[in-house]
Design a protein around this motif. Structure first.
Motif, PDB file in Angstrom:
ATOM      1  N   THR A  13       0.814  -1.216   0.000  1.00  0.00           N
ATOM      2  CA  THR A  13       0.000   0.000   0.000  1.00  0.00           C
ATOM      3  C   THR A  13       0.850   1.271   0.000  1.00  0.00           C
ATOM      4  N   THR A  14       2.155   1.158   0.198  1.00  0.00           N
ATOM      5  CA  THR A  14       3.004   2.341   0.292  1.00  0.00           C
ATOM      6  C   THR A  14       3.532   2.755  -1.079  1.00  0.00           C
ATOM      7  N   LYS A  15       3.765   4.056  -1.225  1.00  0.00           N
ATOM      8  CA  LYS A  15       4.335   4.557  -2.487  1.00  0.00           C
ATOM      9  C   LYS A  15       5.740   4.008  -2.721  1.00  0.00           C
ATOM     10  N   ALA A  16       6.503   3.849  -1.640  1.00  0.00           N
ATOM     11  CA  ALA A  16       7.861   3.313  -1.767  1.00  0.00           C
ATOM     12  C   ALA A  16       7.826   1.914  -2.370  1.00  0.00           C
ATOM     13  N   ASN A  82      -1.285  -0.292 -12.442  1.00  0.00           N
ATOM     14  CA  ASN A  82      -0.082   0.500 -12.684  1.00  0.00           C
ATOM     15  C   ASN A  82       0.432   1.103 -11.376  1.00  0.00           C
ATOM     16  N   TRP A  83       0.300   0.319 -10.301  1.00  0.00           N
ATOM     17  CA  TRP A  83       0.768   0.705  -8.967  1.00  0.00           C
ATOM     18  C   TRP A  83       0.119   1.994  -8.471  1.00  0.00           C
ATOM     19  N   TYR A 136      -4.745  -3.048  -3.847  1.00  0.00           N
ATOM     20  CA  TYR A 136      -5.468  -2.503  -4.999  1.00  0.00           C
ATOM     21  C   TYR A 136      -6.372  -1.348  -4.593  1.00  0.00           C
ATOM     22  N   ASN A 137      -6.971  -1.406  -3.402  1.00  0.00           N
ATOM     23  CA  ASN A 137      -7.811  -0.298  -2.954  1.00  0.00           C
ATOM     24  C   ASN A 137      -6.980   0.973  -2.769  1.00  0.00           C
ATOM     25  N   THR A 138      -5.759   0.834  -2.280  1.00  0.00           N
ATOM     26  CA  THR A 138      -4.871   1.987  -2.148  1.00  0.00           C
ATOM     27  C   THR A 138      -4.504   2.520  -3.527  1.00  0.00           C
ATOM     28  N   TYR A 139      -4.213   1.617  -4.460  1.00  0.00           N
ATOM     29  CA  TYR A 139      -3.882   2.042  -5.821  1.00  0.00           C
ATOM     30  C   TYR A 139      -5.042   2.816  -6.438  1.00  0.00           C
TER      31      TYR A 139
END
Length: 158
Positions: A13-16, A82-83, A136-139
């Motif tokens: 869920t993290t951008k990193a 696509n992340w 996927y929910n975070t994306y």
């Protein structure tokens, strides 16, 4: 999910992790290609991964990408997250332009026909896949300017 899968899903869920994941995609593609879909980065921790080969809509050349998948009613479900990036992944546009592709999974390369899901069918399928990979929910939140594409890959008769 086991403990390691839960940890990876949380990190997912993290951008990193999205940045790391994009780099690992190339490694994953090579591993899946060399092992005929039997082993990849995701599969090493128990995640289901396939190697999708589609036709480039501009080049006409084969394009491969490793994707997490969920099996549902005899088909493979894949998500164009696509992340969580602002653009749809190229492979998803390739499938819209040319829905005939192949999926290499567990040592078998299967001809598939891709269908972009919409409406209630998309939402029901999204919920099932997000239960498998909650990131996927975070994306979807990150990609707020677009609706993430959900595809059903139906195995074509030989």
């Amino acid at each position: 999910m086991n403990g390691l899968q839960r940890l990876i899903a949380k990190l997912g869920t993290t951008k990193a992790f999205a940045g790391v994941g994009q780099a690992l995609t190339r490694v994953d593609e090579r591993l899946l290609r060399r092992t005929n879909g039997r082993f990849g980065v995701g599969s090493s921790i128990g995640l289901r991964t396939l190697l999708l080969t589609s036709t480039g809509r501009r080049s006409g050349q084969p394009r491969q990408v490793p994707l997490l998948y969920v099996e549902r009613d005899g088909a493979f479900i894949v998500i164009g997250s696509n992340w969580g990036g602002e653009n749809h992944p190229a492979w998803s546009a390739n499938l819209i332009d040319q829905p005939q592709a192949t999926a290499t999974v567990r040592g078998r390369t299967l001809p598939v026909h891709a269908r972009l899901l919409t409406g209630d069918e998309r939402q029901t399928t999204w919920d099932a896949v997000a239960a498998y990979w909650p990131a996927y929910n975070t994306y979807a939140t990150r990609a707020a300017n677009r609706e993430i594409r959900v595809f059903r890959l139906e195995v074509s008769p030989a």
